[in-house]
Enzyme design. Structure first.
Site, PDB file in Angstrom:
ATOM      1  N   LYS A 171       0.963  -1.366  -0.152  1.00 15.90           N
ATOM      2  CA  LYS A 171      -0.020  -0.075   0.034  1.00 15.90           C
ATOM      3  C   LYS A 171       0.641   1.261   0.046  1.00 15.90           C
ATOM      4  CE  LYS A 171      -3.789  -2.091  -0.460  1.00 15.90           C
ATOM      5  NZ  LYS A 171      -4.731  -3.017   0.520  1.00 15.90           N
TER       6      LYS A 171
HETATM    7  C1  LIG Z   1      -5.522  -3.674   0.713  1.00 14.36           C
HETATM    8  C2  LIG Z   1      -7.158  -3.486   0.885  1.00 14.36           C
HETATM    9  C3  LIG Z   1      -8.026  -4.047   1.759  1.00 14.36           C
HETATM   10  C4  LIG Z   1      -7.275  -4.699   3.142  1.00 14.36           C
HETATM   11  O1  LIG Z   1      -6.281  -4.126   3.697  1.00 14.36           O
HETATM   12  P1  LIG Z   1      -5.588  -5.174   4.919  1.00 14.36           P
HETATM   13  O2  LIG Z   1      -4.658  -4.077   5.414  1.00 14.36           O
HETATM   14  O3  LIG Z   1      -4.668  -6.080   4.133  1.00 14.36           O
HETATM   15  O4  LIG Z   1      -6.430  -5.583   5.607  1.00 14.36           O
HETATM   16  C5  LIG Z   1      -9.367  -3.670   2.053  1.00 14.36           C
HETATM   17  N1  LIG Z   1      -9.781  -2.884   0.898  1.00 14.36           N
HETATM   18  C6  LIG Z   1      -9.131  -2.561  -0.157  1.00 14.36           C
HETATM   19  C7  LIG Z   1      -9.876  -1.914  -1.048  1.00 14.36           C
HETATM   20  C8  LIG Z   1      -7.720  -3.166  -0.194  1.00 14.36           C
HETATM   21  O5  LIG Z   1      -7.034  -2.509  -1.181  1.00 14.36           O
END
Ligand SMILES: *Cc1c(COP(=O)(O)O)cnc(C)c1O
Length: 382
Positions: free
Chosen positions: A186
């Site tokens: 991310k």
């Molecule tokens: C990555 C992601 C999540 C989940 O994030 P985590 O921190 O891995 O639980 C939820 N929604 C979207 C759109 C994502 O890209």
């Protein structure tokens, strides 16, 4: 062209992150403590407004806590976009509620406000907009719908650090909660982690308790005050962020604006280099708003001589790793079979899901790598 390896993503971890993690390992406080608390304060400052920040061990955990604290329960309905990561919808099921899937706008890949209105029933309790790829949803339209029907807005802001809608940064809204992700790929990362922003003190209190077993007082405060006693006020979860992870987050956050500028620069190069190809390029933020450019998603169009899957494979053979965000949820067996979903009910998600390909965007990507992606695409499909 000489072949070059271009990964889809690589995290940027500096010496400051490494030293801070080392400090954590040496000082002996590994779980949630002073660093997590400082990360929360810094994050709330970064986003601005008066929302408070609650650190958790994933965005999925944060979304679960936000829905729970909003009182979502068995039989309730929560409106989610069909075009998202499965976590957005799965947390609704954790609580025995039902996701109601709606289509997106093809241009923005964001939830279509007119589809939200059409999906509202007497059981609808909440809407979960996803600021897809880092482009904010139309929050003014969504807030108007929520207000009219008495619905909560839980924002899936996993892609949204930083991004803004109508001049307000995502996370600073008066919505019950916006949840960011610090998963490995991310916009900033703590390995695994997430942050809930809320401007509702009651929500904040419930989420803080449910984040750690439903304790009325957390271990760090008990340790600091020397008072061992605590009460359990609910059967809570184990969703707290460790100080080891927060150590990374503290310094990643300091770089977040630099990271955004770098991703924006790479995206602008793609816009320039790919403009005349048979690809639908991503939507930009409206003037004055910030796009995080977490993802740069192009879609093959009718003039493209390769299908998405052929293009993906040809790029892979050239050394370029891409990704697909996402397969629409109606195409996964669990969601399709449980809710009897049909592709024709989600024409834009269906079309995006078949044609979308996410190009490499990461801080530290070399000019030669950016050029190589552009030139390879030009050779394959111009
Ligand atoms: C990555 C992601 C999540 C989940 O994030 P985590 O921190 O891995 O639980 C939820 N929604 C979207 C759109 C994502 O890209």
């Amino acid at each position: 062209m000489t072949k070059m390896e271009v990964p889809f993503f690589r995290p940027f971890i500096g010496e400051e992150e490494i030293s801070e993690v080392e400090d954590c390992l040496r000082n002996g406080w590994l779980t949630t403590g002073a660093k997590a608390r400082r990360f929360e304060a810094d994050f709330a400052d970064f986003v601005g407004g008066d929302a408070e920040a609650i650190a958790v061990n994933s965005a999925t955990a944060g979304l679960h806590l936000a829905l729970e604290a909003s009182g979502i329960g068995p039989g309730d309905e929560v409106i989610v976009p069909d075009y998202t990561f499965t976590a957005t919808a799965e947390v609704v099921r954790y609580l025995g509620a039902h996701p109601v899937f709606v289509d997106i706008q093809y241009e923005t890949l964001n939830i279509d406000p007119s589809c939200i209105e059409a999906a509202i029933t007497s059981r609808t309790r909440a809407i979960m907009p996803v600021h897809f790829a880092g482009l904010a949803c139309d929050m003014i339209a969504i807030e108007a719908i929520a207000e009219k029907h008495g619905l909560k807005i839980i924002e899936d802001a996993a892609h949204a650090l930083p991004c803004s809608s109508a001049g307000r940064s995502i996370g600073s809204f008066a919505s019950p909660a916006a949840v960011f992700s610090f998963y490995a790929n991310k916009t900033i990362t703590t390995g695994e982690g997430g942050m809930i922003l809320t401007s509702d003190p009651k929500m904040a209190d419930r989420m803080r308790k449910m984040r750690l077993h439903g304790f009325d007082r957390n271990a760090f405060d008990r340790f600091k005050t020397g008072n061992w006693n605590y009460d359990v006020v609910a059967p809570g979860y184990k969703y707290n962020l460790t100080d080891i992870a927060a150590a990374l987050g503290l310094h990643q956050l300091k770089r977040a604006e630099f990271f955004r500028q770098e991703r924006t620069r790479i995206s602008e190069r793609y816009f320039e280099g790919l403009a005349d190809l048979p690809l639908d390029l991503p939507a930009r933020a409206v003037d004055g708003d910030v796009h995080s450019w977490h993802l740069f998603i192009v879609r093959t169009n009718a003039d493209c001589r390769l299908t998405r899957d052929e293009l993906f494979e040809a790029l892979r053979q050239s050394g370029i790793t891409c990704s697909v965000h996402y397969t629409p949820l109606h195409r996964f067996s669990y969601w399709r079979d449980t809710y009897d979903l049909k592709g024709q009910d989600f024409p834009n998600a269906e079309r995006a899901g078949q044609n979308a390909i996410s190009l490499p965007v990461f801080v530290g990507m070399k000019d030669a790598q950016i050029n190589y992606v552009i030139e390879t695409l030009r050779e394959l499909i111009s």
